[in-house]
Design a protein around this motif. Structure first.
Motif, PDB file in Angstrom:
ATOM      1  N   LYS A 243      -5.605  11.515  29.287  1.00 19.35           N
ATOM      2  CA  LYS A 243      -6.203  11.842  27.985  1.00 19.35           C
ATOM      3  C   LYS A 243      -5.136  12.179  26.939  1.00 19.35           C
ATOM      4  O   LYS A 243      -5.458  12.723  25.887  1.00 19.35           O
ATOM      5  N   LEU A 244      -3.874  11.843  27.219  1.00 20.91           N
ATOM      6  CA  LEU A 244      -2.806  12.098  26.243  1.00 20.91           C
ATOM      7  C   LEU A 244      -2.605  10.896  25.340  1.00 20.91           C
ATOM      8  O   LEU A 244      -2.742   9.745  25.764  1.00 20.91           O
ATOM      9  N   VAL A 245      -2.258  11.183  24.091  1.00 22.06           N
ATOM     10  CA  VAL A 245      -1.908  10.155  23.117  1.00 22.06           C
ATOM     11  C   VAL A 245      -0.473  10.423  22.672  1.00 22.06           C
ATOM     12  O   VAL A 245      -0.117  11.569  22.372  1.00 22.06           O
ATOM     13  N   ALA A 246       0.346   9.386  22.649  1.00 21.21           N
ATOM     14  CA  ALA A 246       1.740   9.560  22.249  1.00 21.21           C
ATOM     15  C   ALA A 246       1.831   9.992  20.787  1.00 21.21           C
ATOM     16  O   ALA A 246       1.168   9.430  19.918  1.00 21.21           O
ATOM     17  N   ASP A 247       2.627  11.008  20.521  1.00 22.86           N
ATOM     18  CA  ASP A 247       2.837  11.528  19.166  1.00 22.86           C
ATOM     19  C   ASP A 247       4.207  12.206  19.143  1.00 22.86           C
ATOM     20  O   ASP A 247       4.405  13.239  19.779  1.00 22.86           O
ATOM     21  N   ASP A 248       5.157  11.633  18.411  1.00 22.71           N
ATOM     22  CA  ASP A 248       6.529  12.145  18.410  1.00 22.71           C
ATOM     23  C   ASP A 248       6.645  13.550  17.836  1.00 22.71           C
ATOM     24  O   ASP A 248       7.594  14.271  18.169  1.00 22.71           O
ATOM     25  N   GLU A 249       5.714  13.965  16.978  1.00 26.56           N
ATOM     26  CA  GLU A 249       5.838  15.262  16.322  1.00 26.56           C
ATOM     27  C   GLU A 249       5.059  16.375  17.032  1.00 26.56           C
ATOM     28  O   GLU A 249       5.331  17.557  16.775  1.00 26.56           O
ATOM     29  N   ALA A 250       4.125  16.021  17.857  1.00 27.30           N
ATOM     30  CA  ALA A 250       3.226  17.021  18.448  1.00 27.30           C
ATOM     31  C   ALA A 250       3.651  17.406  19.862  1.00 27.30           C
ATOM     32  O   ALA A 250       4.468  16.744  20.505  1.00 27.30           O
ATOM     33  N   ALA A 251       3.070  18.497  20.328  1.00 30.16           N
ATOM     34  CA  ALA A 251       3.180  18.913  21.724  1.00 30.16           C
ATOM     35  C   ALA A 251       1.782  19.304  22.202  1.00 30.16           C
ATOM     36  O   ALA A 251       1.039  20.003  21.492  1.00 30.16           O
ATOM     37  N   ALA A 252       1.420  18.834  23.384  1.00 31.99           N
ATOM     38  CA  ALA A 252       0.099  19.121  23.942  1.00 31.99           C
ATOM     39  C   ALA A 252       0.213  20.269  24.937  1.00 31.99           C
ATOM     40  O   ALA A 252       1.063  20.256  25.820  1.00 31.99           O
ATOM     41  N   TYR A 253      -0.643  21.279  24.759  1.00 33.56           N
ATOM     42  CA  TYR A 253      -0.669  22.449  25.649  1.00 33.56           C
ATOM     43  C   TYR A 253      -1.934  22.395  26.502  1.00 33.56           C
ATOM     44  O   TYR A 253      -2.989  21.916  26.039  1.00 33.56           O
ATOM     45  N   ALA A 254      -1.816  22.955  27.708  1.00 34.94           N
ATOM     46  CA  ALA A 254      -2.976  22.937  28.606  1.00 34.94           C
ATOM     47  C   ALA A 254      -2.897  24.064  29.621  1.00 34.94           C
ATOM     48  O   ALA A 254      -1.817  24.464  30.051  1.00 34.94           O
ATOM     49  N   CYS A 255      -4.076  24.557  30.000  1.00 37.90           N
ATOM     50  CA  CYS A 255      -4.225  25.421  31.170  1.00 37.90           C
ATOM     51  C   CYS A 255      -5.523  25.003  31.854  1.00 37.90           C
ATOM     52  O   CYS A 255      -6.083  23.957  31.527  1.00 37.90           O
ATOM     53  N   GLY A 256      -6.037  25.786  32.782  1.00 36.74           N
ATOM     54  CA  GLY A 256      -7.246  25.405  33.492  1.00 36.74           C
ATOM     55  C   GLY A 256      -8.520  25.541  32.694  1.00 36.74           C
ATOM     56  O   GLY A 256      -9.588  25.148  33.184  1.00 36.74           O
ATOM     57  N   CYS A 257      -8.446  26.065  31.455  1.00 33.01           N
ATOM     58  CA  CYS A 257      -9.674  26.235  30.671  1.00 33.01           C
ATOM     59  C   CYS A 257      -9.499  25.957  29.177  1.00 33.01           C
ATOM     60  O   CYS A 257     -10.506  25.903  28.464  1.00 33.01           O
ATOM     61  N   SER A 258      -8.276  25.779  28.696  1.00 27.53           N
ATOM     62  CA  SER A 258      -8.055  25.633  27.257  1.00 27.53           C
ATOM     63  C   SER A 258      -7.006  24.564  26.991  1.00 27.53           C
ATOM     64  O   SER A 258      -6.211  24.218  27.868  1.00 27.53           O
TER      65      SER A 258
END
Length: 223
Positions: free
Chosen positions: A172-187
């Motif tokens: 479910k990730l989309v490549a984006d040079d400027e962004a960072a995707a954060y994740a845990c088990g609920c958020s």
């Protein structure tokens, strides 16, 4: 008068009857052709008799049950192969070691990919107990949700599943040079630039992502 009688010419004397046990046995009459044993006749015909029709296999027959199991095994194998193909086609992003920029007073910043070199702190979620992951140069697809995080976010307490779960999470990730995707088990969060965490009271998850179920009253990050 003498005891014997004289008979005329051509007459014969009466022969005395023999006792029953001395009479010759009479041959039994021949059997009628209609009474010939049908079984013997059928045996004589041999291959001329039609072979019995095979019984159709019913739901309780072992062969049918075995065929059903074989079909299920083939379907499961096909599904597993398709799933492996999907996972192998995913762009797997390795999480960064640190995930946030620490500030004085115990607060921290979530940072986009432009600040990769500035991240120096780790975070954990007090709601689900998972370690927070940061996936650089990526953002989350719009349809990602709580269930996706709950099912596929890798748990450091189960290292044997880490690589498999990470590959599924990254679907479910989309490549984006400027962004960072954060994740845990609920958020989850997609951050470009900086986002400050609000401390013990929690940080609003919107508009950068979500926290737990959509109908949850408090959409707060507990990082």
């Amino acid at each position: 008068v003498t005891a014997s009688l004289w008979m005329g010419c051509g007459a014969s004397t009466r022969r005395p009857r023999q006792p029953p046990d001395l009479e010759p046995e009479r041959a039994p009459p021949p059997e009628s052709p209609s009474k010939v044993d049908e079984t013997a006749a059928a045996a004589d015909q041999g291959d001329q008799l039609p072979s019995p029709r095979p019984k159709a296999a019913g739901p309780g027959d072992g062969a049918t049950v075995q065929d059903d199991w074989d079909d299920w095994d083939e379907e499961e194998a096909d599904e597993a192969t398709a799933e492996e193909a999907e996972v192998s086609a995913v762009r797997v992003v390795q999480p960064s070691g640190a995930v946030a920029c620490a500030k004085g007073g115990g607060s921290a910043l979530l940072c986009g990919s432009a600040l990769d070199s500035a991240v120096n702190a780790r975070l954990s979620c007090t709601s689900c107990g998972y370690r927070v992951l940061r996936l650089p140069h990526s953002r989350w697809a719009p349809d990602v949700d709580y269930y996706w995080m709950r099912n596929f976010c890798p748990d450091g307490r189960m290292p044997g599943r880490w690589d498999e779960d990470l590959a599924k999470l990254c679907a479910k990730l989309v490549a984006d040079d400027e962004a960072a995707a954060y994740a845990c088990g609920c958020s989850w969060q997609s951050v470009v630039g900086e986002k400050e965490l609000g401390g013990a009271g929690g940080t609003p998850a919107m508009p950068h992502g979500g926290a737990r179920l959509e109908n949850c009253e408090a959409q707060l990050l507990n990082w």
